[in-house]
Enzyme design. Structure first.
Site, PDB file in Angstrom:
ATOM      1  N   CYS A  34     -18.169  21.099  -3.091  1.00  0.00           N
ATOM      2  CA  CYS A  34     -18.314  19.734  -2.568  1.00  0.00           C
ATOM      3  C   CYS A  34     -19.199  19.720  -1.323  1.00  0.00           C
ATOM      4  O   CYS A  34     -18.813  20.218  -0.267  1.00  0.00           O
ATOM      5  CB  CYS A  34     -16.918  19.187  -2.280  1.00  0.00           C
ATOM      6  SG  CYS A  34     -16.849  17.814  -1.151  1.00  0.00           S
ATOM      7  N   CYS A  37     -17.932  17.943   1.788  1.00  0.00           N
ATOM      8  CA  CYS A  37     -16.871  18.733   2.428  1.00  0.00           C
ATOM      9  C   CYS A  37     -17.482  19.732   3.404  1.00  0.00           C
ATOM     10  O   CYS A  37     -16.972  19.952   4.497  1.00  0.00           O
ATOM     11  CB  CYS A  37     -16.045  19.491   1.392  1.00  0.00           C
ATOM     12  SG  CYS A  37     -15.213  18.425   0.211  1.00  0.00           S
TER      13      CYS A  37
END
Lengths: 110, 312
Positions: A34, A37
């Site tokens: 991700c 993230c």
């Protein structure tokens, strides 16, 4: 890598580390695949240092720990959840500005 | 360093446009600062792989490309700060930028703050964001292994992300309000050949429906027949366009009807000393390759502007 004031939690340690924590806890649900993230990780580290002693900051890898995110209906990451006395006080989805996370943290730290 | 320090160029946004601007500004030895509210990389980090950036014939992962952009910007002295810009004003010939970390002063400013996903604006969308409603396939696709999902939109991003989601989902329903896709032909062809993609033409989402466990279904309407139907999916990915991240930009800056910043071909806005680059700018093609070009042009011209003040 996570900062020195950030702990890694798992499905098995979630109860003890988060729900039974004396301090409020900020949990960062993330995964290696991700991008946002990764973008938000330095901000989480900074917050863990700035609120050291007042707030516990934890990361939960959703790839390795599917049960905890499912329990909170998480279908998107990064998701940040703030817990106080075992209850959810705030849930933030997506990579947001540090000031927005800090504002949520301010409400739970005394 | 104190906050009263005056910069030659402050760049708002650390995506491809901002990092390219920083590279050109630092190499020209301008005192330059990049402000980024989340992390360097921008929207690029919301995608998996880039196939159309020249120099990478096999494509490149967005993570790697961001790391390469950062490394090159750092090599030439990138200075960046984590701050959320809340407003701007002009004090004489100096630009004052109000941020979550205090005021920052600069001779010239490059707005490279990019875009955010446009929302559909239907009932249930905001309520279920993060619990079934998503704007990032690479972030959230893996939550839907062997489940059916919907994708809304018909442009490059929607169709590319629909294809990407077939890695995880058992079926991807592509919901598009028109009878043809807008996406570039090579991407369309790939979607038509993919057996896991079902396209719902002339169809719009009217409501996102769910419960405690998040999204459970979508209420759809066929624009040709007027008939409504229900699509049982636990997730919907929305790619219906972009809105500029430009709330903090002063009123004197001209915008197009969608709110994107209008510049001339030097990237100058209607406000002297204020430039714009990348996706936030009014332009015909929003891509990494056009963003970095804007960034370089903006840095060159913002630098000349900063010098003109120094000599005034």
């Amino acid at each position: 890598m996570a900062g020195k004031n950030v702990i890694e939690i798992s499905d098995s340690s979630f109860e003890q580390e988060v729900l039974k924590s004396d301090l409020p806890v900020l949990v960062d649900f993330w995964a290696p695949w991700c991008g946002p993230c990764r973008a938000i990780a330095p901000v989480i580290d900074e917050l863990s240092n700035e609120y050291a002693g007042k707030l516990k900051v934890a990361k939960c890898n959703v790839d390795e720990n599917p049960n905890t995110p499912a329990r909170f209906g998480i279908r998107a990451i990064p998701t940040l959840i703030l817990f106080k006395d075992g209850n959810v006080t705030e849930q933030i989805t997506g990579a947001v500005a540090k000031s927005q996370i800090a504002a949520a943290v301010e409400k739970v730290v005394s | 360093m104190t906050r009263s320090d005056l910069y030659d160029i402050v760049i708002i946004g650390g995506g491809p446009a901002g990092l390219a601007a920083s590279l050109y500004a630092n190499r020209a030895r301008y005192k330059t600062l990049v402000l980024e509210k989340v992390g360097l990389g921008g929207q690029l980090l919301s995608y998996e792989k880039v196939d159309n950036y020249p120099g990478f014939p096999e494509g490149i992962s967005t993570f790697e490309l961001v790391e390469l952009f950062k490394a090159q910007a750092e090599k030439f002295g990138l200075e960046h700060r984590n701050a959320d810009v809340t407003g701007m004003e002009t004090e004489g010939s100096i630009q004052v930028i109000h941020t979550s970390e205090g005021d920052i002063r600069s001779k010239a400013v490059i707005v490279a703050s990019g875009c955010s996903p446009q929302k559909l604006g239907v009932k249930g969308e905001v309520e279920y964001t993060g619990r079934g409603v998503s704007y990032c396939a690479i972030c959230d696709g893996p939550f839907y292994r062997n489940e059916e999902v919907a994708v809304v939109g018909g442009g490059d991003t929607a169709v590319e992300e629909a294809i990407y989601l077939t890695k995880f989902a058992s079926r991807v329903h592509l919901i598009h309000r028109r009878d043809e896709l807008r996406a570039v032909k090579i991407i369309q062809e790939e979607a038509f050949e993919n057996e896991k993609i079902t396209i719902h033409w002339n169809t719009v989402v009217e409501e996102v429906i769910g419960g405690n466990q998040g999204v459970s279904e979508l209420s759809l309407r066929d624009l040709a027949t007027g008939k409504t139907s229900s699509l049982q999916v636990p997730g919907v990915f929305i790619f219906v366009g972009l809105i500029p991240n430009a709330d903090f930009v002063p009123a004197g800056v001209k915008r197009d009807p969608q709110g994107f910043i209008i510049t001339d071909d030097t990237m100058a806005t209607a406000v002297p000393g204020l430039y714009a680059a990348g996706d936030v700018r009014s332009k015909s093609l929003r891509q990494i390759v056009t963003a970095v070009g804007d960034g370089a042009t903006a840095a060159f011209n913002a630098g000349r502007y900063a010098e003109s003040l120094a000599h005034a």
